[in-house]
Design an enzyme around this catalytic site. Structure first.
Site, short mmCIF file in Angstrom:
data_model
loop_
_atom_site.label_atom_id
_atom_site.label_comp_id
_atom_site.label_asym_id
_atom_site.label_seq_id
_atom_site.Cartn_x
_atom_site.Cartn_y
_atom_site.Cartn_z
N ASN A 118 0.80 -0.88 0.34
CA ASN A 118 -0.01 -0.21 0.19
C ASN A 118 0.51 1.15 0.33
O ASN A 118 0.79 2.20 0.74
CB ASN A 118 -0.90 -0.02 1.00
CG ASN A 118 -2.04 0.74 1.05
OD1 ASN A 118 -2.42 1.85 -0.06
ND2 ASN A 118 -2.58 1.38 2.19
N SER A 151 -0.43 4.86 0.98
CA SER A 151 -0.78 5.43 2.53
C SER A 151 0.55 6.36 2.34
O SER A 151 0.00 7.49 3.09
CB SER A 151 -0.72 4.80 3.03
OG SER A 151 0.59 4.01 3.54
N GLY A 205 -1.43 2.43 -5.49
CA GLY A 205 -1.57 3.82 -5.06
C GLY A 205 -2.56 4.60 -4.57
O GLY A 205 -3.96 3.87 -3.59
N HIS A 246 7.69 -13.57 -14.55
CA HIS A 246 7.20 -14.24 -16.17
C HIS A 246 8.11 -15.19 -16.94
O HIS A 246 7.66 -15.82 -17.57
CB HIS A 246 7.73 -12.82 -17.13
CG HIS A 246 6.76 -12.73 -18.03
ND1 HIS A 246 6.10 -13.54 -18.23
CD2 HIS A 246 7.48 -11.72 -18.93
CE1 HIS A 246 5.31 -13.01 -19.42
NE2 HIS A 246 5.99 -11.83 -20.12
N ASP A 299 1.79 -15.46 -17.59
CA ASP A 299 2.42 -14.57 -18.63
C ASP A 299 1.36 -13.60 -18.50
O ASP A 299 1.16 -12.89 -17.08
CB ASP A 299 1.71 -15.48 -19.87
CG ASP A 299 -0.07 -16.74 -19.33
OD1 ASP A 299 -1.21 -15.62 -19.26
OD2 ASP A 299 -0.27 -17.16 -19.08
#
Length: 488
Positions: free
Chosen positions: A406, A409, A430, A458, A462
């Site tokens: 977070n 914050s 955000g 990755h 995917d």
């Protein structure tokens, strides 16, 4: 005839007195001397009893036992002694705090498992203590039950105590005498407590956590020094309250360069982030309209506060993530170091990146898939309180399967979060902003918008999977009533 009788009686009396004195190893001739002999024997008996008492007192002193720091897991080989709670000559009992140490993972408190007297401290405050080496020497009491296993540090739900066997409902329950005594004092059946120690042993923290769930209390994982505040009647008196957050020091300009070694959480971050950046990260960003969630939280906030729980947006974010992970279990998986095997985790242990005075910590809420939004809020309140006071334990910081950060914050909208190995995904949230958006009728309306940034491993995740997961998570948050349909 009377003279003969008196003479016979006199002879018999002398014979009996002679035999009595002979048995006591005294040679007496008269009854008066026999009385003197008895007085002397009485004084000897008293002196003998005093000698025996002195001998017993000397022999009652127990052996001196080295209190060692053994392996506490997570590959930790050393800790820093932050503070001593005892000094040489202090008397301690089982579960009394010995010292507080700082590992690479958490700040924990070491408690005594013996009744006795501290005879030696092996380290000064601020020194580095090594695994397998003694921390203190304790002169144990003769009545104390000596334990031959190595001593370990106490952390929440992870205390390696000695154990004895006790039959409970047909199986062997592992618990120390002190733990069983604690259970008896609080009228708790060991058969109802789930042991979290090695081989299922029931630990002190298991008893306290079981008691906390029954009473609704929030217990700190480690005791704190100093006088304890008044506690609830159902809470053990030996458990002190959580330490208040330390005051933020004012910056001081010295004009000098300072070089110091990295240790504690900073040293752990070097190791973790170095390994994390070996992972090929895939990034994905989106925005969420939280207007309906903002209204829902406003309605529920007063209800949760009346129950003593502060309700933020994070419980909703975490629960929505858990519901989404049910559809995409590969994101709740762990991979080994060589990325040769993947383990799909049944429990949703969702971590929350937390900025503390000690550095970046990531405690996690266990088994989110089984918790309600209110229960998640309760657990977050507990973790945030412990994090602010530097008392998060190893069990709070380990076992995570998925993480949310977070960052909003503090500030900012987008971020590039770094995956916490061996997890495979992380999200950065955000700040919530009121921005103009078009409604269904084409009218410009104010909307509560939050940006989210995802990172995924990755090698096994995917882009399409990450995108679909994010869409599902967004739908739950933009229409929070839909979560009711999938709650269990």
């Amino acid at each position: 005839m009377a003279a003969v009788t008196r003479g016979s009686f006199s002879v018999l009396r002398r014979l009996l007195l002679s035999q009595q004195c002979r048995r006591r190893c005294f040679c007496v001739e008269t009854f008066r001397r026999d009385r003197m002999g008895q007085s002397l024997l009485s004084r000897c008996d008293r002196n003998l009893q005093m000698f025996r008492g002195l001998h017993t007192s000397i022999m009652s002193q127990g052996p001196i036992v080295p209190f060692k720091l053994s392996d506490i897991g997570e590959g930790i080989m050393e800790v820093t002694v932050k503070e001593w709670y005892v000094k040489e000559g202090d008397k301690v009992s089982q579960f009394d705090s010995i010292c507080e140490v700082q590992s690479d993972k958490a700040s924990v408190t070491i408690t005594s498992r013996y009744d006795g007297v501290i005879t030696k401290l092996y380290y000064e405050a601020g020194a580095t203590a090594l695994v397998g080496k003694p921390l203190v020497d304790i002169e144990t009491e003769s009545s104390s039950e000596l334990i031959q296993e190595e001593d370990v540090v106490e952390t929440p739900a992870m205390v390696r105590e000695e154990h004895t066997h006790q039959d409970i409902k047909g199986h062997k329950a592992l618990a120390s005498p002190a733990v069983r005594h604690l259970a008896i004092e609080n009228n708790i059946k060991l058969s109802e407590v789930i042991g979290t120690g090695k081989d299922g042993r029931i630990l002190k923290e298991d008893i306290l956590n079981f008691l906390a769930k029954q009473t609704g209390a929030i217990l700190p994982p480690t005791p704190a020094p100093g006088p304890a505040a008044p506690a609830a009647p159902s809470r053990p008196a030996s458990t002190p309250p959580v330490k208040p957050p330390p005051a933020t020091p004012k910056p001081v300009f010295t004009g000098k360069d300072v070089t110091e070694p990295l240790k504690g959480f900073h040293k752990a971050m070097v190791k973790t982030m170095t390994a994390a950046l070996q992972i090929p990260h895939f990034g994905y960003c989106d925005e969420i309209d939280l207007t309906r969630l903002v209204a829902l939280r406003s309605e529920l906030k007063s209800v949760t506060e009346s129950r003593g729980v502060r309700l933020s947006y994070m419980p909703f974010f975490i629960k929505a993530a858990s519901l989404s992970l049910l559809h995409f279990p590969i994101l709740n998986a762990l991979v080994d170091e060589g990325c040769q095997n993947i383990t799909y985790k049944a429990a949703h242990n969702i971590g929350l990146a937390m900025d503390t005075s000690q550095g970046l910590l990531v405690p996690n809420v266990k088994n989110v898939q089984l918790l309600s939004v209110f229960e998640i809020a309760q657990e977050l309140n507990r973790l945030q309180t412990l994090g602010a006071s530097g008392q998060l334990g190893t069990s709070d910081l380990s076992g995570g399967t998925f993480t949310l950060s977070n960052i909003g914050s503090i500030g900012g909208t987008y971020a590039k979060p770094v995956i916490l190995p061996p997890e495979v995904a992380i999200g950065a949230l955000g700040k919530i902003q009121v921005l103009p958006r078009f409604d269904a009728g084409g009218q410009v309306v104010p909307a509560h918008i939050m940006k989210v940034s995802w990172s995924a491993d990755h090698r096994i995740i995917d882009g399409a999977t990450m995108c679909r997961f994010s869409n599902t998570w967004r739908e739950y948050l933009e229409n929070p009533a839909s979560m009711v349909l999938d709650l269990k």
